[in-house]
Design a protein around this motif. Sequence first.
Motif, mmCIF file in Angstrom:
data_model
loop_
_atom_site.group_PDB
_atom_site.id
_atom_site.type_symbol
_atom_site.label_atom_id
_atom_site.label_comp_id
_atom_site.label_asym_id
_atom_site.label_seq_id
_atom_site.Cartn_x
_atom_site.Cartn_y
_atom_site.Cartn_z
ATOM 1 N N ALA A 176 30.043 45.110 47.756
ATOM 2 C CA ALA A 176 29.169 43.931 47.651
ATOM 3 C C ALA A 176 29.752 42.911 46.676
ATOM 4 O O ALA A 176 29.743 41.699 46.943
ATOM 5 C CB ALA A 176 27.770 44.365 47.203
ATOM 6 N N VAL A 177 30.277 43.399 45.554
ATOM 7 C CA VAL A 177 30.855 42.499 44.554
ATOM 8 C C VAL A 177 32.150 41.878 45.101
ATOM 9 O O VAL A 177 32.387 40.668 44.961
ATOM 10 C CB VAL A 177 31.115 43.250 43.228
ATOM 11 N N ALA A 178 32.966 42.701 45.785
ATOM 12 C CA ALA A 178 34.217 42.182 46.361
ATOM 13 C C ALA A 178 33.904 41.084 47.373
ATOM 14 O O ALA A 178 34.556 40.036 47.400
ATOM 15 C CB ALA A 178 35.002 43.314 47.021
ATOM 16 N N TRP A 179 32.904 41.330 48.194
ATOM 17 C CA TRP A 179 32.547 40.337 49.215
ATOM 18 C C TRP A 179 32.107 39.027 48.557
ATOM 19 O O TRP A 179 32.536 37.936 48.951
ATOM 20 C CB TRP A 179 31.428 40.885 50.119
ATOM 21 N N GLU A 180 31.280 39.130 47.535
ATOM 22 C CA GLU A 180 30.748 37.918 46.874
ATOM 23 C C GLU A 180 31.867 37.160 46.157
ATOM 24 O O GLU A 180 31.910 35.922 46.175
ATOM 25 C CB GLU A 180 29.648 38.344 45.905
ATOM 26 N N LEU A 181 32.789 37.907 45.546
ATOM 27 C CA LEU A 181 33.925 37.261 44.870
ATOM 28 C C LEU A 181 34.848 36.585 45.883
ATOM 29 O O LEU A 181 35.332 35.467 45.659
ATOM 30 C CB LEU A 181 34.740 38.305 44.083
ATOM 31 N N ALA A 182 35.099 37.281 46.994
ATOM 32 C CA ALA A 182 35.967 36.715 48.031
ATOM 33 C C ALA A 182 35.328 35.453 48.605
ATOM 34 O O ALA A 182 36.008 34.460 48.882
ATOM 35 C CB ALA A 182 36.221 37.746 49.123
ATOM 36 N N ARG A 183 34.011 35.487 48.748
ATOM 37 C CA ARG A 183 33.288 34.324 49.280
ATOM 38 C C ARG A 183 33.432 33.135 48.323
ATOM 39 O O ARG A 183 33.714 32.011 48.743
ATOM 40 C CB ARG A 183 31.814 34.707 49.458
ATOM 41 N N ALA A 184 33.256 33.413 47.025
ATOM 42 C CA ALA A 184 33.390 32.338 46.033
ATOM 43 C C ALA A 184 34.834 31.821 46.008
ATOM 44 O O ALA A 184 35.072 30.610 45.844
ATOM 45 C CB ALA A 184 32.982 32.850 44.659
ATOM 46 N N ALA A 185 35.798 32.709 46.204
ATOM 47 C CA ALA A 185 37.207 32.294 46.209
ATOM 48 C C ALA A 185 37.526 31.457 47.445
ATOM 49 O O ALA A 185 38.278 30.476 47.371
ATOM 50 C CB ALA A 185 38.110 33.527 46.150
ATOM 51 N N LEU A 193 41.844 40.389 50.710
ATOM 52 C CA LEU A 193 42.005 38.957 50.435
ATOM 53 C C LEU A 193 42.164 38.707 48.935
ATOM 54 O O LEU A 193 43.058 37.958 48.499
ATOM 55 C CB LEU A 193 40.791 38.203 50.985
ATOM 56 N N LEU A 194 41.311 39.353 48.145
ATOM 57 C CA LEU A 194 41.356 39.165 46.692
ATOM 58 C C LEU A 194 42.680 39.641 46.095
ATOM 59 O O LEU A 194 43.134 39.092 45.080
ATOM 60 C CB LEU A 194 40.191 39.914 46.030
ATOM 61 N N ALA A 195 43.300 40.636 46.735
ATOM 62 C CA ALA A 195 44.582 41.148 46.223
ATOM 63 C C ALA A 195 45.615 40.020 46.157
ATOM 64 O O ALA A 195 46.492 40.021 45.287
ATOM 65 C CB ALA A 195 45.075 42.286 47.108
ATOM 66 N N HIS A 196 45.501 39.045 47.056
ATOM 67 C CA HIS A 196 46.446 37.916 47.045
ATOM 68 C C HIS A 196 46.226 36.989 45.857
ATOM 69 O O HIS A 196 47.045 36.115 45.598
ATOM 70 C CB HIS A 196 46.374 37.158 48.372
ATOM 71 N N LEU A 197 45.107 37.150 45.159
ATOM 72 C CA LEU A 197 44.866 36.384 43.922
ATOM 73 C C LEU A 197 45.132 37.260 42.697
ATOM 74 O O LEU A 197 44.906 36.826 41.570
ATOM 75 C CB LEU A 197 43.407 35.890 43.865
ATOM 76 N N GLY A 198 45.558 38.498 42.941
ATOM 77 C CA GLY A 198 45.769 39.427 41.823
ATOM 78 C C GLY A 198 44.475 40.004 41.293
ATOM 79 O O GLY A 198 44.417 40.490 40.160
#
Length: 368
Positions: A326-335, A153-158
Amino acid sequence: MTLRLATAGESHGPALVAILTGLPAGLELDRAAIERDLARRREGYGRSPRQQLERDEVEVLAGLRHGATLGTPLAFVIRNRDHANWAWGMSPWPPEGEASGKGTSAVTLPRPGHADLAGALKFGHDDVRNALERASARQTAAHVAAGTVAKALLAHLGTTVAGSVRELGGQTSAEDWERATDEARADRDTLGGIVEVVAEGVPPGLGSYAAKEDRLDARLAAALMGVQAVKGVEVGEGFALARLRGSQAHDEIEPGLTRETNRAGGLEGGVTNGNPLVVRAAMKPLPTLMRPLRSVDLASGEPADALVERSDVQAVEALAVVAEAAVAWELARAAREKFGGDALGDFVGAHRAYLERIRWPRARGSVR
Ligand SMILES: Cc1cc2nc3c(=O)[nH]c(=O)nc-3n(C[C@H](O)[C@H](O)[C@H](O)COP(=O)(O)O)c2cc1C
């Protein structure tokens, strides 16, 4: 709109299960990428033979069609191959036939540093296995798979997220890590270490200072502390900042709103500031020692050696992968909270519109 993750599963039970909600529809997932991350979690020099036994194949049960999310709950299962050796001892229903295999006799020798004693007291278990099976880090396999979904998911935000080992057994040079692990193994001891997770391409404005539970630094600390054996978390220069003066500690703002330093680790006021996000987690030495520590037999109340069970000498490389997830999940959640959207295009469009509003990245010398 937020992401949620629920997991279940005992270390030697039949399987790990996970349900992820809050993903947009139309997100393409790569099965090989999930299995690659799960394989990375099993790697590392000091791991137990269990890691060779497990294959960690993800069986998706819901929420995905032909490789793309449906916007409905995503459910998956990772079967524990080792369960075959524990079929009697970890049978969900009263087992039939003669007691055989592992887990047939009760564990009454709690390991200092593990959840054994606290868990047995809390839940009223006479067999400590009822506590240690879920406390075990086997469940991190489900979290790593969820982390791969978050990274997609985050890859779509670069945005990219990567974890690495910084220190192992007190050694800061990677050349010394295998030797330190060999020495600890020979002494029938265990090691800990420090991992770092860096996220690049993070948009400014994730997280909030509006309430303390919204602060992304607080959420990242909770996410990392939620990983077994993590006893310390730093954001940016963390503890070292306490020993500096303000003039040495903060990242001065240049024209173009860039910074030449990133001591804050990309977070100010609990909000991402456009710099790379940098967090570190400290892992204590693992609590299962082949030369057992002193304990008490819960059945007799007498002094006894703690439980000795097949175990890793160190799992710091694995922690780097788990912390990354864990960090990816938290960032994706915030996004998801910031950009929302039912379809992936809504989410990506909201992100693009937001970057246009804040004119990010800024050209050097541009004025608002
Ligand atoms: C990837 C990973 C692997 C681990 N492997 C082991 C292990 O093999 N043996 C062990 O005793 N602890 C291991 N641990 C740590 C225990 O799960 C942890 O210390 C225990 O659940 C008690 O929780 P606490 O240390 O957070 O208090 C591991 C942790 C992680 C993150």
